[in-house]
Structures are given as structure tokens and as C-alpha cells.
Motif scaffolding. Sequence first.
Motif, PDB file in Angstrom:
ATOM      1  N   TRP A  87       0.859  -1.174   0.000  1.00 35.46           N
ATOM      2  CA  TRP A  87       0.000   0.000   0.000  1.00 35.46           C
ATOM      3  C   TRP A  87       0.901   1.231   0.000  1.00 35.46           C
ATOM      4  N   GLN A 142      -3.097  -2.703   4.357  1.00 31.63           N
ATOM      5  CA  GLN A 142      -3.827  -1.463   4.137  1.00 31.63           C
ATOM      6  C   GLN A 142      -3.906  -0.667   5.435  1.00 31.63           C
ATOM      7  N   ASP A 153      -5.148   1.937   8.266  1.00 29.28           N
ATOM      8  CA  ASP A 153      -6.453   2.424   8.697  1.00 29.28           C
ATOM      9  C   ASP A 153      -6.332   3.886   9.140  1.00 29.28           C
ATOM     10  N   PHE A 154      -7.428   4.417   9.624  1.00 28.82           N
ATOM     11  CA  PHE A 154      -7.483   5.827  10.027  1.00 28.82           C
ATOM     12  C   PHE A 154      -6.401   6.139  11.062  1.00 28.82           C
ATOM     13  N   ASP A 187      -3.503   4.564  11.652  1.00 27.62           N
ATOM     14  CA  ASP A 187      -2.182   4.522  11.019  1.00 27.62           C
ATOM     15  C   ASP A 187      -1.899   5.822  10.270  1.00 27.62           C
ATOM     16  N   LEU A 188      -2.884   6.268   9.511  1.00 27.74           N
ATOM     17  CA  LEU A 188      -2.710   7.471   8.697  1.00 27.74           C
ATOM     18  C   LEU A 188      -2.649   8.732   9.551  1.00 27.74           C
ATOM     19  N   SER A 189      -3.385   8.752  10.641  1.00 27.61           N
ATOM     20  CA  SER A 189      -3.336   9.897  11.554  1.00 27.61           C
ATOM     21  C   SER A 189      -1.962  10.045  12.190  1.00 27.61           C
ATOM     22  N   ILE A 222      -7.681  12.718   6.271  1.00 27.07           N
ATOM     23  CA  ILE A 222      -7.332  11.346   6.638  1.00 27.07           C
ATOM     24  C   ILE A 222      -8.468  10.400   6.262  1.00 27.07           C
ATOM     25  N   ASP A 223      -9.689  10.807   6.527  1.00 27.43           N
ATOM     26  CA  ASP A 223     -10.848   9.974   6.190  1.00 27.43           C
ATOM     27  C   ASP A 223     -10.923   9.732   4.681  1.00 27.43           C
ATOM     28  N   THR A 241      -8.341   7.176   3.567  1.00 22.64           N
ATOM     29  CA  THR A 241      -8.677   5.765   3.828  1.00 22.64           C
ATOM     30  C   THR A 241      -9.469   5.166   2.668  1.00 22.64           C
ATOM     31  N   ARG A 242     -10.103   6.027   1.891  1.00 21.50           N
ATOM     32  CA  ARG A 242     -10.894   5.578   0.729  1.00 21.50           C
ATOM     33  C   ARG A 242     -10.151   5.784  -0.588  1.00 21.50           C
TER      34      ARG A 242
END
Length: 80
Positions: A7, A30, A32-33, A35-37, A48-49, A52-53
Motif C-alpha cells: 500500500w 492497508q 487504517d485511520f 495509522d494514517l493519523s 485522513i478519512d 482511507t478511501r
Amino acid sequence: MANTKLWVITREINEYHQDGDYLVAVFHTQPDFNDLSKLLPNQPSMVIDRLTRGGGREHDEGEWFNLMEIRSGKMYTGSY
């Protein structure tokens, strides 16, 4: 190893001299929220939301992020 999925998060900038997208991070699974935050702590939760998409440019932002799945050993062709 060529079948391993990765990813990839890239960053794009809308500037005159900007040349393509920039690698930000690579994950084995992949993200998640949360991890990305942690990765992008200064980004608003709506960015961030969206990431995730898959992310992408939504309006006329000067900067945006993309999340895509690629296979190990395959040529990266940019955001898609």
C-alpha cells in the motif's frame, strides 16, 4: 515476492514546477485511520478519512494525498 501487495501513499502538489507525485510511505497492509493519523498528524481528519478511501483531489486543494495498492516488483506508473 512479485505477488506481494503493498500500500503506497503519495502526495501531489499543484505547483507550476511540480513534476509528478511524491512518495510518502509504504505499508505491507492497508493502513487504517489511526495509522494514517500517526503518519500525517498535521492533516485534518477529513483529509485522513478521504485517504482511507483512496484519497485524491476533491476541490481546488493545492496539496492532496493518494492511497493505492501495488504489487511488489511491478513498475509504479503514478496515481491511478
